[in-house]
Design a protein around this motif. Structure first.
Motif: not given
Ligand code: SF4
Ligand code: SAM
Length: 329
Positions: A24, A26-28, A30-32, A70-71, A99, A325
């Motif tokens: 991914c 991003l590193r949200c 709440y997700c990873m 993942g993305e 995302n 993720h």
């Molecule tokens: Fe954010 Fe989606 Fe990446 Fe999870 S998989 S960190 S929700 S963008």
């Protein structure tokens, strides 16, 4: 031989969510986790392997696919996989959850490949909150990606927002307004215990609270006339006809009794529930020369073993080892 994927509670499964990568951009929170080791590339299913699995799955009644991660847009040539899957005649519906960071670059190729429906995750319109939630920058690129997708003709475009109390609950109303102004459908998701951080129930902003915010500040919500009670999202229309809002209340109103989903991870494991503690290893079956019937048998056994529902709201709940993720949301 059972032609359909029916579990011990009579639930018929027609929906397969396919994770194409665990990576991914991003590193949200709440997700990873912030630091993470991704799967080596040769552990990922190839497009040919994914298409073979889907060709077997459609014979068992799967007709709905979602590509995720993942993305997913980080998986090179995703449009090629999309075209391969769209060409399978039994597939009635194929969609993507992203995302949106790479959407501007890829929207056209994906549309040409047959994709029409997308969900874009967008938790806030405030750059500083975006940075806090995702540990990265990129809000502008997501907004540009949404604009490209709209111009190219994707429909519907749904926006997914996970709401965390005290973090982005102030974004609920601006997000709904933004969606209404742009012809997108807003969907809120209750925060679930599937990320890396210890889950705090106190941070869950519940469906009824989300509705209350919208009703107090924008207008009344009425159940959508075409609302399918088996859908995970409760669907509402604004009473003035200006648009729709969905709420996925996985914590306060679990939809397990209507669940029709199974998941394929990027490394080829089949999961019969987002919160499953066990997985079936499809990739080994494929890479050890298994037949289509062997693949079908893994699907059938995995679905047959499905539990009644997740136990988020009980003391028995055990968080899976993989975070969101790495499962595929
Ligand atoms: Fe954010 Fe989606 Fe990446 Fe999870 S998989 S960190 S929700 S963008
Ligand atoms: N990267 C893509 C994205 O963000 O849309 C696809 C994968 S992401 C795991 C899929 C969805 O899962 C996103 O909408 C994300 O907000 C949601 N999600 C991730 N962690 C969650 C959590 N702990 N609770 C609820 N939803 C979560």
């Amino acid at each position: 031989m059972l032609p359909r994927l029916i579990d011990g509670f009579g639930r018929v499964h027609n929906n397969l969510r396919i994770s194409v990568t665990d990576r991914c951009n991003l590193r949200c929170t709440y997700c990873m986790p912030e630091e993470v080791t991704f799967l080596p590339r040769d552990e990922l299913l190839t497009f040919e392997e994914i298409a073979r699995i889907v060709r077997v799955a459609v014979k068992l009644g799967i007709d709905k696919l979602r590509l995720t991660g993942g993305e997913p847009l980080l998986r090179r040539n995703l449009d090629r996989l999309t075209a391969m899957l769209s060409a399978i005649p039994e597939i009635k519906d194929i969609s993507l959850t992203t995302n949106g960071l790479l959407l501007s670059e890829q929207a056209k190729a994906l549309h040409l490949a047959g994709l029409r429906r997308i969900n874009v995750s967008l938790d806030t319109l405030r750059p500083e909150v975006f940075r806090h939630l995702t540990r990265r920058d990129g809000l502008d690129r997501i907004l540009a990606g949404l604009e490209s997708a709209r111009t190219i003709g994707f429909h519907p475009i749904k926006l997914n927002a996970v709401i965390l109390r005290g973090v982005n609950d102030e974004d609920i109303v601006p997000l709904v307004r933004f969606a209404l102004e742009n012809g997108f459908e807003m969907r809120f998701i209750e925060y679930m215990p599937i990320g890396a951080e210890p889950w705090e129930r106190a941070k869950v902003f519940f469906a009824h609270e989300i509705m209350e915010r919208i009703e107090n500040e924008i207008g009344s919500l009425i159940p959508a006339p075409d609302y399918d009670p088996r859908s995970p999202a409760m669907e509402f229309c604004l009473a003035d006809g200006s648009g729709r809002v969905g709420i996925i209340a996985s914590v306060s109103r679990p939809f397990c009794h209507h669940c029709n989903r199974i998941r394929l991870t990027a490394d080829g494991k089949l999961r019969n529930c987002l919160f499953a503690l066990e997985e079936a290893d499809l990739k080994s079956v494929l890479r050890n020369g298994g037949s289509d019937e062997d693949i079908a048998e893994v699907f059938r056994a995995n679905v047959a073993a499905k539990w009644e529902g997740h136990e988020i709201n009980t003391a028995r709940f055990i968080k899976p080892l993989r975070t969101m993720h790495a499962i595929g949301g």
